[in-house]
Design an enzyme around this catalytic site. Sequence first.
Site, PDB file in Angstrom:
ATOM      1  NE  ARG A 106      -3.756   0.375   1.940  1.00  0.00           N
ATOM      2  CZ  ARG A 106      -3.525   1.628   2.242  1.00  0.00           C
ATOM      3  NH1 ARG A 106      -2.462   1.929   2.948  1.00  0.00           N
ATOM      4  NH2 ARG A 106      -4.297   2.595   1.840  1.00  0.00           N
ATOM      5  CB  CYS A 130      -4.568  -4.521   3.872  1.00  0.00           C
ATOM      6  SG  CYS A 130      -4.643  -3.490   5.315  1.00  0.00           S
ATOM      7  NE  ARG A 135      -4.438   1.031   5.957  1.00  0.00           N
ATOM      8  CZ  ARG A 135      -3.264   0.401   6.099  1.00  0.00           C
ATOM      9  NH1 ARG A 135      -3.228  -0.899   6.092  1.00  0.00           N
ATOM     10  NH2 ARG A 135      -2.144   1.100   6.230  1.00  0.00           N
ATOM     11  N   PRO A 136      -8.774   3.742   2.539  1.00  0.00           N
ATOM     12  CG  PRO A 136     -10.401   5.252   3.256  1.00  0.00           C
ATOM     13  CD  PRO A 136      -9.738   3.957   3.626  1.00  0.00           C
ATOM     14  CB  VAL A 137      -5.757   7.036  -1.092  1.00  0.00           C
ATOM     15  CG1 VAL A 137      -4.880   5.883  -0.620  1.00  0.00           C
ATOM     16  CG2 VAL A 137      -6.474   6.691  -2.400  1.00  0.00           C
ATOM     17  CG  ASP A 138     -10.919   9.817   1.711  1.00  0.00           C
ATOM     18  OD1 ASP A 138     -10.277   8.835   2.147  1.00  0.00           O
ATOM     19  OD2 ASP A 138     -11.574  10.563   2.440  1.00  0.00           O
ATOM     20  CG  LEU A 139      -8.342  12.015   4.409  1.00  0.00           C
ATOM     21  CD1 LEU A 139      -7.896  11.697   5.842  1.00  0.00           C
ATOM     22  CD2 LEU A 139      -9.304  13.194   4.393  1.00  0.00           C
ATOM     23  CB  VAL A 344      -6.239   3.791  14.262  1.00  0.00           C
ATOM     24  CG1 VAL A 344      -5.550   4.203  12.974  1.00  0.00           C
ATOM     25  CG2 VAL A 344      -5.810   4.679  15.427  1.00  0.00           C
TER      26      VAL A 344
HETATM   27  C1  EPZ Z   1       0.453   4.343   8.483  1.00  0.00           C
HETATM   28  O1  EPZ Z   1      -0.580   3.830   7.661  1.00  0.00           O
HETATM   29  C2  EPZ Z   1       1.352   3.166   8.797  1.00  0.00           C
HETATM   30  N1  EPZ Z   1       1.906   2.621   7.555  1.00  0.00           N
HETATM   31  C3  EPZ Z   1       0.560   2.075   9.529  1.00  0.00           C
HETATM   32  O2  EPZ Z   1       1.467   1.035   9.869  1.00  0.00           O
HETATM   33  C4  EPZ Z   1      -0.009   2.678  10.803  1.00  0.00           C
HETATM   34  O3  EPZ Z   1      -0.800   1.710  11.468  1.00  0.00           O
HETATM   35  C5  EPZ Z   1      -0.873   3.898  10.458  1.00  0.00           C
HETATM   36  O4  EPZ Z   1      -0.085   4.859   9.718  1.00  0.00           O
HETATM   37  C6  EPZ Z   1      -1.420   4.589  11.686  1.00  0.00           C
HETATM   38  O5  EPZ Z   1      -0.375   4.982  12.509  1.00  0.00           O
HETATM   39  C7  EPZ Z   1       2.924   3.284   6.950  1.00  0.00           C
HETATM   40  O6  EPZ Z   1       3.359   4.326   7.384  1.00  0.00           O
HETATM   41  C8  EPZ Z   1       3.475   2.655   5.714  1.00  0.00           C
HETATM   42  P1  EPZ Z   1      -3.486   6.504   8.216  1.00  0.00           P
HETATM   43  P2  EPZ Z   1      -1.580   4.862   6.907  1.00  0.00           P
HETATM   44  O7  EPZ Z   1      -3.591   7.156   6.884  1.00  0.00           O
HETATM   45  O8  EPZ Z   1      -0.850   6.061   6.470  1.00  0.00           O
HETATM   46  C9  EPZ Z   1      -8.117   6.483   7.425  1.00  0.00           C
HETATM   47  C10 EPZ Z   1       2.198  -1.168  10.111  1.00  0.00           C
HETATM   48  O9  EPZ Z   1       1.769  -2.140  10.736  1.00  0.00           O
HETATM   49  N2  EPZ Z   1      -7.805   7.190   6.163  1.00  0.00           N
HETATM   50  O10 EPZ Z   1      -3.028   7.303   9.394  1.00  0.00           O
HETATM   51  O11 EPZ Z   1      -2.339   4.090   5.885  1.00  0.00           O
HETATM   52  C11 EPZ Z   1      -7.681   5.038   7.368  1.00  0.00           C
HETATM   53  O12 EPZ Z   1      -8.668   4.240   6.740  1.00  0.00           O
HETATM   54  C12 EPZ Z   1       1.235  -0.285   9.351  1.00  0.00           C
HETATM   55  O13 EPZ Z   1       3.403  -0.824  10.056  1.00  0.00           O
HETATM   56  C13 EPZ Z   1      -8.852   7.688   5.395  1.00  0.00           C
HETATM   57  O14 EPZ Z   1     -10.028   7.538   5.739  1.00  0.00           O
HETATM   58  O15 EPZ Z   1      -2.561   5.233   8.110  1.00  0.00           O
HETATM   59  C14 EPZ Z   1      -7.517   4.677   8.823  1.00  0.00           C
HETATM   60  O16 EPZ Z   1      -8.765   4.310   9.367  1.00  0.00           O
HETATM   61  C15 EPZ Z   1      -0.192  -0.761   9.476  1.00  0.00           C
HETATM   62  N3  EPZ Z   1      -8.570   8.337   4.227  1.00  0.00           N
HETATM   63  C16 EPZ Z   1      -7.051   5.994   9.456  1.00  0.00           C
HETATM   64  O17 EPZ Z   1      -7.340   7.022   8.502  1.00  0.00           O
HETATM   65  C17 EPZ Z   1      -7.284   8.515   3.804  1.00  0.00           C
HETATM   66  O18 EPZ Z   1      -7.088   9.133   2.732  1.00  0.00           O
HETATM   67  C18 EPZ Z   1      -5.561   6.032   9.744  1.00  0.00           C
HETATM   68  O19 EPZ Z   1      -4.889   5.797   8.536  1.00  0.00           O
HETATM   69  C19 EPZ Z   1      -6.232   8.005   4.595  1.00  0.00           C
HETATM   70  C20 EPZ Z   1      -6.512   7.345   5.770  1.00  0.00           C
END
Ligand code: EPZ
Length: 449
Positions: A106, A130, A135-139, A344
């Site tokens: 991802r 996953c 894990r959306p990427v809208d933000l 989270v």
């Molecule tokens: C990072 O993932 C880490 N991965 C994750 O580690 C970690 O658990 C997570 O941050 C939280 O700390 C990497 O850095 C490669 P988020 P990321 O965007 O960036 C929602 C591990 O085990 N969200 O902070 O994907 C999302 O669905 C991994 O090492 C949106 O809704 O985490 C989630 O519920 C697992 N829209 C929440 O935010 C978006 O555009 C937190 O996700 C982006 C995220």
Amino acid sequence: MEEQTINLPSNSQNETLLKIWGNSQLQGHVTISGAKNSALAIMAATLLSADECRLGNVPALVDINHMGNVLSSLGIKLHRNQDCLEINTKHITTSKPPYELVSRLRASFFVIGPLLSRLGAARVPLPGGCAIGARPVDLHVNGLEAMGAQVRIEHGIVHADIPGSRNRLQGADIYLDYPSVGATETILMAATLAEGETRIENAAREPEVVDLANFCNAMGANIYGAGTNTITISGVKSLHGVDYSIIPDRIEAGTFLVAGAITQSELSLSPVIPEHLTPVLAKLRAMGLKIVNDEPNCLRVIPGPLQATDIETLPYPGFPTDMQAQFMALLSISQGDSVITETVFENRLRHVAEFKRMGADIRLKGQQAIIRGVSMLTGAPVVATDLRASSALVLAGLAAKGITTIQGLHHLDRGYDNLEQKLQQLGAQLERVDVNYEELPLEISMGVH
Ligand code: EPZ
């Protein structure tokens, strides 16, 4: 009546399991590797400059290899020399990494910001969900659009372009609905080369975000406020190559502190940045453990009777979701009742079923796991459901009575650098075993009339 027996051909299946002998007593010192989640973002950020970068303290992980493959698919030259990674981004031959590579990791999506800023266009497949959530990427996308990018999603590919009239993104004020680590990093990287100033409000504050900002500033970027919830980036025209060393992995360090706690063993570990683990250390101390920081960048865990406590995962500086499964293993054998609330990710409690197979007393209630401590876990065959759950099952196996076998080791290899070897050096008894599921020939007796 004549019976006819049909022997279907046996269909062998091979798999590698991790076999763990329980009741382990550990002792000694373990070296912590570089932070996976820092290295992945920084590898993507090297695309922001056409100069060569040399990264030190890069962990040996499957995820790092995957990110290297994604960069190679873009024409980037990489050379690894032990924990040093040389990345030459002079020639980018395409703005579109193949789906087959992005779907495996991802974090590959992190290349979208740098590609867009460097080339004016990016074609990056949407990363799938996953085990732990959609894990959306809208933000990420909203942030790039706020900076003037034109973005459309077609056939699972995110097409991002800087409109023809301009050749740079424009600085913007961006408020994140959620302090997403990835979205903060995507916007931060894209903003380094934008025209004007970008402000990210409600930004993620994780240490890996700060490490990325420090790396970009070493390349000549102007980023202020990383580590707070407001990050300001003043765009520059270009960035230069740099030598940079990745911070230690706070989640690996936390995992080993729990390894000492769950086996009632005294362990020390370094390098580590203790303030990156404040919520984890606070919870370990609340549970009755002594954590000593008597040498710089070193922590020592001194065991004691384990007391129950409650945990709620939150964005940094709250308790890290990446330590949730490991603490569930520990709380399963702590005295009293504990509640873990996962806020989270929407599906990051699948390891509860596996711990219950080992005798844990855990009840699921929505996003909460209600844990009643038992005196001892018992070894069992279990399945790893995600990266951090796999390490938590290893910890549970070390403490359990009897033998535990773990399936799904690909999760473990994604995020831990030689975990077994490091545990073996501390005295743990565990090894990988190849098994061959020889399906018994199915015998079907068919009555023939
Ligand atoms: C990072 O993932 C880490 N991965 C994750 O580690 C970690 O658990 C997570 O941050 C939280 O700390 C990497 O850095 C490669 P988020 P990321 O965007 O960036 C929602 C591990 O085990 N969200 O902070 O994907 C999302 O669905 C991994 O090492 C949106 O809704 O985490 C989630 O519920 C697992 N829209 C929440 O935010 C978006 O555009 C937190 O996700 C982006 C995220």
